[in-house]
Design an enzyme around this catalytic site. Sequence first.
Site, mmCIF file in Angstrom:
data_model
loop_
_atom_site.group_PDB
_atom_site.id
_atom_site.type_symbol
_atom_site.label_atom_id
_atom_site.label_comp_id
_atom_site.label_asym_id
_atom_site.label_seq_id
_atom_site.Cartn_x
_atom_site.Cartn_y
_atom_site.Cartn_z
ATOM 1 N N ASN A 97 -58.192 43.961 43.958
ATOM 2 C CA ASN A 97 -59.531 43.427 43.626
ATOM 3 C C ASN A 97 -60.073 43.989 42.311
ATOM 4 O O ASN A 97 -60.951 43.381 41.700
ATOM 5 C CB ASN A 97 -60.526 43.733 44.752
ATOM 6 N N HIS A 332 -56.424 46.592 52.219
ATOM 7 C CA HIS A 332 -56.154 47.512 51.104
ATOM 8 C C HIS A 332 -56.698 46.980 49.779
ATOM 9 O O HIS A 332 -56.067 47.149 48.714
ATOM 10 C CB HIS A 332 -54.645 47.797 50.992
ATOM 11 N N CYS A 333 -57.846 46.292 49.836
ATOM 12 C CA CYS A 333 -58.504 45.745 48.629
ATOM 13 C C CYS A 333 -57.602 44.793 47.858
ATOM 14 O O CYS A 333 -57.762 44.657 46.633
ATOM 15 C CB CYS A 333 -58.982 46.846 47.673
ATOM 16 N N ALA A 334 -56.653 44.162 48.520
ATOM 17 C CA ALA A 334 -55.738 43.279 47.783
ATOM 18 C C ALA A 334 -55.462 42.007 48.597
ATOM 19 O O ALA A 334 -54.331 41.759 49.014
ATOM 20 C CB ALA A 334 -54.445 44.018 47.450
#
Length: 374
Positions: A97, A332-334
């Site tokens: 992100n 995992h912010c992805a």
Amino acid sequence: MIYLDSAATTLQKPKSVSAAMLSALRTMASPGRGGHLPAQRAAQTAYACREAACALFGMDDSEQVVFTFNATHALNLAIRSLVKPGDTVLISGYEHNAVSRTLYAMPNVTVKVAHAPLFCPEETAGRFEELLTDEVAVVVCTHVSNVFGYILPIEDIARLCRERGVKLIVDAAQSAGCLPVSMERWGAAFVAMPGHKGLYGPQGTGLLLCANRVEPLMMGGTGSESRLQQMPDFLPDRLEAGTHNIPGIAGLLAGLRFVERVGVERIGSHETDLVDRMAEGLEEIKGVRVFAQNPGAGCQSGVLSFCVDGMDCEEVGQRLSGAGIAVRCGLHCAPLAHKSAGTLECGTVRASVSAFNTRQEIRAFIRAVAALKK
Ligand code: PMP
């Protein structure tokens, strides 16, 4: 505790890191803000840190090494320096992100995503080749997926960018310190990285390597060109307004020296060995789905994701935590990486290693996962 969350930040650091930070706190002031000894010591530390990074990442001008708060800050600086309204930007299907949110927040920017299946470097390079059309102004690509440890074919992507005259930003958040990172060989405009993961510095540190004109995000004092109403137009001052994080930079310097002493190749092969063993052990447990490369394929680093049938990944994380093992769960912010791999709905449990993990810890981790299924 067995710490397997180094993809977020490394917890075990070389002892020299905390010693250097403590000494900086006690003896150093602000570099470039005075000619006295404490200011000079700080300036020397910052200079030595830039030089160490310069040597490790194949650069020849240490003034192109800029200190940031983390990789996100470095990526924001790089993206906002290169991408203009109306541009089309091509990114991989494995971006964090820190890249995708930054791009999506920019007005009138078109983002094309090169989705490709996991651990298929040829297909990934092929997707970039297909989508790298004339209207693409900038490519942003992560070197390694923070969710799956997938090593993207960055050499091929960099070559394509050079051939087609397109600027490249590389997110080296998961590769700096454990895989070769070379500004010069890639011909990248920018490479962004945290100081607090594979370089073993403290949280609150990051680096932006610059081979391109930059635009500051923050304006303020630099200790140089002070009569001007504008930021100086030279690096690193143009991007470094305000007082530096000198204890952090001193810690990062000690971390860089550790990496240099042990060797990137040795750290990388130690981490791959641990992850290969982890994959092998987890694959033998019935009901555990492991996201691993084919053995020996050479496209996975020290990060591995898995899911346990019939168990929410948050529950897996909590139970492992209860057994003294630290992993991370979720997206995992992805989210893009999960979209590429088909795990957007469920997320994954992620185990990630550093130079300090041992085979014995990996065996204990596998036993703990096996115990969840009993
Ligand atoms: N990119 C990737 C691939 C990452 O793994 C991370 C950290 N999870 C970031 C960017 C952001 O790094 P930082 O937390 O240092 O801002």
